[in-house]
Design a protein around this motif. Structure first.
Motif, PDB file in Angstrom:
ATOM      1  N   PRO A 197       0.836  -1.403   0.091  1.00 23.92           N
ATOM      2  CA  PRO A 197       0.123  -0.092  -0.062  1.00 23.92           C
ATOM      3  C   PRO A 197       0.966   1.293  -0.108  1.00 23.92           C
ATOM      4  O   PRO A 197       0.208   2.351  -0.543  1.00 23.92           O
ATOM      5  CB  PRO A 197      -0.628  -0.038   1.401  1.00 23.92           C
ATOM      6  CG  PRO A 197      -0.960  -1.658   1.412  1.00 23.92           C
ATOM      7  CD  PRO A 197       0.350  -2.214   0.946  1.00 23.92           C
ATOM      8  N   ILE A 198       2.085   1.222   0.669  1.00 22.20           N
ATOM      9  CA  ILE A 198       2.827   2.450   0.682  1.00 22.20           C
ATOM     10  C   ILE A 198       4.223   1.893  -0.132  1.00 22.20           C
ATOM     11  O   ILE A 198       4.701   0.940   0.062  1.00 22.20           O
ATOM     12  CB  ILE A 198       3.128   2.799   1.777  1.00 22.20           C
ATOM     13  CG1 ILE A 198       1.898   3.588   2.397  1.00 22.20           C
ATOM     14  CG2 ILE A 198       4.218   4.020   1.989  1.00 22.20           C
ATOM     15  CD1 ILE A 198       2.035   3.954   4.095  1.00 22.20           C
ATOM     16  N   PHE A 220       0.953   6.042  -2.360  1.00 24.84           N
ATOM     17  CA  PHE A 220       0.068   5.968  -1.441  1.00 24.84           C
ATOM     18  C   PHE A 220      -1.139   5.125  -2.107  1.00 24.84           C
ATOM     19  O   PHE A 220      -1.850   5.650  -2.883  1.00 24.84           O
ATOM     20  CB  PHE A 220      -0.546   6.763  -0.611  1.00 24.84           C
ATOM     21  CG  PHE A 220       0.726   7.436   0.208  1.00 24.84           C
ATOM     22  CD1 PHE A 220       1.122   7.165   1.497  1.00 24.84           C
ATOM     23  CD2 PHE A 220       1.524   8.530  -0.148  1.00 24.84           C
ATOM     24  CE1 PHE A 220       1.868   7.558   2.367  1.00 24.84           C
ATOM     25  CE2 PHE A 220       2.649   8.873   0.604  1.00 24.84           C
ATOM     26  CZ  PHE A 220       2.667   8.707   1.993  1.00 24.84           C
ATOM     27  N   GLU A 266      -6.168   2.241  -0.369  1.00 26.32           N
ATOM     28  CA  GLU A 266      -6.284   1.579   0.928  1.00 26.32           C
ATOM     29  C   GLU A 266      -5.690   2.288   2.183  1.00 26.32           C
ATOM     30  O   GLU A 266      -6.111   2.145   3.482  1.00 26.32           O
ATOM     31  CB  GLU A 266      -5.944   0.213   0.970  1.00 26.32           C
ATOM     32  CG  GLU A 266      -4.612   0.034   0.812  1.00 26.32           C
ATOM     33  CD  GLU A 266      -4.097  -0.326  -0.762  1.00 26.32           C
ATOM     34  OE1 GLU A 266      -3.415  -1.453  -0.974  1.00 26.32           O
ATOM     35  OE2 GLU A 266      -4.615   0.382  -1.575  1.00 26.32           O
ATOM     36  N   THR A 267      -4.889   3.323   1.833  1.00 27.04           N
ATOM     37  CA  THR A 267      -4.215   4.265   2.968  1.00 27.04           C
ATOM     38  C   THR A 267      -4.754   5.682   2.891  1.00 27.04           C
ATOM     39  O   THR A 267      -4.420   6.326   3.814  1.00 27.04           O
ATOM     40  CB  THR A 267      -2.760   4.252   2.371  1.00 27.04           C
ATOM     41  OG1 THR A 267      -2.622   5.479   1.194  1.00 27.04           O
ATOM     42  CG2 THR A 267      -1.908   3.462   2.036  1.00 27.04           C
ATOM     43  N   SER A 309      -5.923   6.594   6.296  1.00 26.20           N
ATOM     44  CA  SER A 309      -4.867   7.216   7.126  1.00 26.20           C
ATOM     45  C   SER A 309      -4.375   8.468   6.745  1.00 26.20           C
ATOM     46  O   SER A 309      -3.826   9.182   7.811  1.00 26.20           O
ATOM     47  CB  SER A 309      -3.667   6.181   7.246  1.00 26.20           C
ATOM     48  OG  SER A 309      -4.058   4.703   7.624  1.00 26.20           O
ATOM     49  N   LEU A 330       3.886   7.981   9.278  1.00 24.52           N
ATOM     50  CA  LEU A 330       3.096   7.007   8.628  1.00 24.52           C
ATOM     51  C   LEU A 330       3.832   5.873   7.788  1.00 24.52           C
ATOM     52  O   LEU A 330       3.420   4.720   8.034  1.00 24.52           O
ATOM     53  CB  LEU A 330       1.929   7.782   7.722  1.00 24.52           C
ATOM     54  CG  LEU A 330       0.876   6.870   6.970  1.00 24.52           C
ATOM     55  CD1 LEU A 330       0.316   6.013   7.861  1.00 24.52           C
ATOM     56  CD2 LEU A 330       0.068   7.632   5.989  1.00 24.52           C
ATOM     57  N   HIS A 339       0.575   0.282   7.453  1.00 25.69           N
ATOM     58  CA  HIS A 339       0.640  -0.152   6.256  1.00 25.69           C
ATOM     59  C   HIS A 339       1.969  -0.726   5.927  1.00 25.69           C
ATOM     60  O   HIS A 339       3.137  -0.225   6.104  1.00 25.69           O
ATOM     61  CB  HIS A 339       0.015   0.876   5.355  1.00 25.69           C
ATOM     62  CG  HIS A 339      -1.012   1.373   5.746  1.00 25.69           C
ATOM     63  ND1 HIS A 339      -2.248   1.005   5.242  1.00 25.69           N
ATOM     64  CD2 HIS A 339      -1.645   2.793   6.055  1.00 25.69           C
ATOM     65  CE1 HIS A 339      -3.311   1.629   5.715  1.00 25.69           C
ATOM     66  NE2 HIS A 339      -2.783   2.916   6.025  1.00 25.69           N
TER      67      HIS A 339
END
Length: 218
Positions: A120-121, A136, A139-140, A143, A156, A162
């Motif tokens: 995800p990241i 990103f 799904e992030t 956040s 993060l 993540h």
């Protein structure tokens, strides 16, 4: 895959005394050069955040094909990323985040990041550490909406929930411009001592006239 490029250009310049986005760089401006790179990436959507210098930036920089998000409170430390998320196209699979005062980032680094980020990241790993661009996935976004400032991206990445992929890039982290020493190192001399003005005057065309590779979603 639908990819949005997000260029962060809302932060103020208290240590410079002038908008860093408009500092002269290779015949144009720092932000103009960063946007040229972003256009070269061929993003499906390109978004830029602007702060209190928004009117000056609009006068001097070509923003054709770019979705502009005004975030005047970013100068007080608030995140410009959170309001920018409201401008992101619903089809977007993920964001590539770039700085508007870091023209040394290359389109090749962006392409590698998007192609190789398997989590995800994704974050670019240079010879001397992590830096922009960062990826990103959708799904992030929850956040990202909890960020209090744009600098909170890094906690993060470093300690968030993540998984993160490091994608290698050549060379050291491209230098951003926070101080006059940063600017001197970037351009190789004190521009104040040269014939080129620190900020090109509004009467001098500095806008790029190259075709845009992005679509607007206004």
């Amino acid at each position: 895959m639908f990819v949005t490029g997000l260029v962060l250009a809302a932060e103020g310049s208290p240590r410079l005394g002038v908008p860093r986005q408009l500092l002269a760089y290779r015949g144009e401006t720092l932000l103009g050069a960063a946007l040229d790179t972003a256009r070269d990436c061929g993003f499906d959507q390109l978004v830029v955040t602007l702060g209190t210098a928004a009117d000056q930036i609009r006068d001097r920089i070509d923003l054709d094909g770019v979705r502009v998000v005004d975030t005047p409170h970013a100068d007080t430390g608030s995140s410009s990323i959170v309001p920018a998320l409201d401008a992101v196209d619903r089809r977007t699979d993920g964001l590539v985040v770039l700085r508007g005062d870091q023209p040394g980032v290359t389109a090749a680094a962006v392409w590698s990041l998007v192609a190789e980020a398997a989590t995800p990241i994704g974050v670019t790993r240079y010879d001397d550490g992590r830096g922009y661009p960062c990826w990103f996935g959708r799904e992030t976004f929850g956040s990202l909406r909890s960020l209090r400032s744009d600098q909170d991206l890094w906690p993060l990445i470093e300690t968030g929930p993540h998984p993160v992929t490091d994608v290698d890039a050549l060379g050291n982290v491209p230098r951003p411009v926070d101080t006059w020493d940063d600017y001197q190192s970037l351009v190789g001399h004190y521009t104040a001592a040269s014939a080129e003005p620190l900020i090109p005057p509004a009467a001098v065309p500095t806008r790029s006239r190259r075709p845009s590779h992005t679509r607007t979603n206004n």
